[in-house]
Design a protein around this motif. Structure first.
Motif, PDB file in Angstrom:
ATOM      1  N   THR A  18       0.849  -1.186   0.000  1.00  0.00           N
ATOM      2  CA  THR A  18       0.000   0.000   0.000  1.00  0.00           C
ATOM      3  C   THR A  18       0.885   1.237   0.000  1.00  0.00           C
TER       4      THR A  18
ATOM      5  N   LEU B 249      -0.042   8.512  -1.390  1.00  0.00           N
ATOM      6  CA  LEU B 249       0.622   9.529  -2.205  1.00  0.00           C
ATOM      7  C   LEU B 249       0.259  10.917  -1.686  1.00  0.00           C
TER       8      LEU B 249
ATOM      9  N   GLU C 128       6.077  -2.063 -18.761  1.00  0.00           N
ATOM     10  CA  GLU C 128       6.864  -0.842 -18.741  1.00  0.00           C
ATOM     11  C   GLU C 128       7.921  -0.878 -19.842  1.00  0.00           C
TER      12      GLU C 128
ATOM     13  N   GLN D 120       4.625  -1.438 -10.803  1.00  0.00           N
ATOM     14  CA  GLN D 120       4.572  -0.298 -11.711  1.00  0.00           C
ATOM     15  C   GLN D 120       3.249  -0.270 -12.477  1.00  0.00           C
TER      16      GLN D 120
ATOM     17  N   ALA E 195       0.462  -1.533 -11.433  1.00  0.00           N
ATOM     18  CA  ALA E 195      -0.644  -1.337 -10.487  1.00  0.00           C
ATOM     19  C   ALA E 195      -1.144   0.098 -10.488  1.00  0.00           C
ATOM     20  N   ASP E 196      -0.255   1.056 -10.737  1.00  0.00           N
ATOM     21  CA  ASP E 196      -0.639   2.469 -10.746  1.00  0.00           C
ATOM     22  C   ASP E 196      -1.592   2.791 -11.889  1.00  0.00           C
TER      23      ASP E 196
ATOM     24  N   ASN F  82      -5.772   3.808 -11.673  1.00  0.00           N
ATOM     25  CA  ASN F  82      -6.502   5.081 -11.642  1.00  0.00           C
ATOM     26  C   ASN F  82      -7.035   5.482 -13.015  1.00  0.00           C
TER      27      ASN F  82
ATOM     28  N   ASN G  83      -5.433   9.832  -7.916  1.00  0.00           N
ATOM     29  CA  ASN G  83      -5.476   8.818  -6.864  1.00  0.00           C
ATOM     30  C   ASN G  83      -4.606   9.224  -5.682  1.00  0.00           C
TER      31      ASN G  83
ATOM     32  N   ASP H   8      -3.914   7.041  -3.260  1.00  0.00           N
ATOM     33  CA  ASP H   8      -3.184   5.863  -2.793  1.00  0.00           C
ATOM     34  C   ASP H   8      -3.238   4.774  -3.853  1.00  0.00           C
ATOM     35  N   ILE H   9      -2.522   3.694  -3.585  1.00  0.00           N
ATOM     36  CA  ILE H   9      -2.561   2.474  -4.400  1.00  0.00           C
ATOM     37  C   ILE H   9      -2.393   1.303  -3.434  1.00  0.00           C
TER      38      ILE H   9
ATOM     39  N   SER I  80      -5.430  -4.531  -7.991  1.00  0.00           N
ATOM     40  CA  SER I  80      -4.919  -3.206  -7.637  1.00  0.00           C
ATOM     41  C   SER I  80      -6.116  -2.293  -7.400  1.00  0.00           C
TER      42      SER I  80
ATOM     43  N   VAL J 122      -7.441   1.678  -6.071  1.00  0.00           N
ATOM     44  CA  VAL J 122      -7.068   3.067  -5.806  1.00  0.00           C
ATOM     45  C   VAL J 122      -8.266   3.820  -5.250  1.00  0.00           C
TER      46      VAL J 122
END
Length: 226
Positions: free
Chosen positions: A4, A7, A132, A150, A152-153, A156, A170, A172-173, A216, A218
């Motif tokens: 977790t 941000l 990525e 990476q 997972a972001d 959002n 977002n 958080d994640i 994942s 958010v």
């Protein structure tokens, strides 16, 4: 099993200060807290984000059957698929390589995800294979955990964008994993979105070439476009 990240603010283009603390280290569970800060000129050391990692010891599944969603039988792209095309901006200039290499399952164009494209503003479940194009640390191949963290972001923009584009940031994640993914491609599928009074929750399921690996989630905050 869980990562977790909260941000607080966008990271600056300056070195980051990362500290960690082991909160618990038992026979079956280990918990680590992480803090990320930066020394910003004129402001001092400012917190950028914080994280919490829960690691569980592997064992055997108990006997019996438990309901689970239908398997996602969409073949992943080949590992040796060429990277995204880099367009030339001029005789001596080259555009930056996109952060993501994306194969949208709906249209299979292989083009990077762009919230402004009309097909990405259609309502409905979204599915894509993503990887990525840059290493987190230059010159080092990312671990499988880094690869999926990476991607997972992406929850959002994937779960919180609609007919008017993306209007949530977002805060958080949270990444849940039942096992370590295989290969460089991570499959994504939106599974939940809900919003009320400017606060949203979005979840996408995560896959590798062998099947489901986790989710994942958010929490988003409405951000009016200027």
């Amino acid at each position: 099993s869980r990562i977790t990240v909260d941000l607080f603010r966008p990271p600056p283009m300056s070195p980051l200060i990362v500290t960690n603390q082991i909160v618990r280290s038992g026979r079956r569970i280990k918990v680590v807290d992480v803090n990320i800060a930066s020394d910003i000129k004129g402001r001092g050391i400012i917190d950028i984000a914080r994280g919490s990692v829960v690691m569980l010891k592997k064992s055997e599944n108990p006997d019996g059957e438990i309901w689970s969603p239908t398997a996602w039988e969409i073949r992943s792209p080949p590992e040796d698929m060429p990277p995204p095309y880099v367009a030339q901006e001029g005789p001596d200039r080259t555009a930056s390589l996109p952060i993501w290499q994306t194969v949208n399952v709906q249209d299979d164009t292989g083009e990077p995800y762009d919230e402004y494209r009309s097909q990405n503003r259609k309502l409905g479940v979204r599915r894509a294979w993503i990887r990525e194009t840059y290493s987190l640390i230059s010159g080092m191949l990312p671990s499988q955990l880094v690869r999926i963290a990476q991607v997972a972001d992406f929850a959002n923009p994937f779960t919180n964008s609609g007919t008017k584009g993306l209007s949530y940031i977002n805060a958080d994640i949270t990444l849940y994993l039942q096992r370590t993914p295989i290969g460089s491609w991570i499959g994504t599928e939106t599974s939940y979105h809900g919003a009320d009074q400017g606060v949203s929750v979005g979840t996408m399921s995560l896959y590798d070439r062998s099947g489901r690996v986790g989710t994942s989630t958010v929490c988003g905050l409405a951000q009016a476009r200027s």
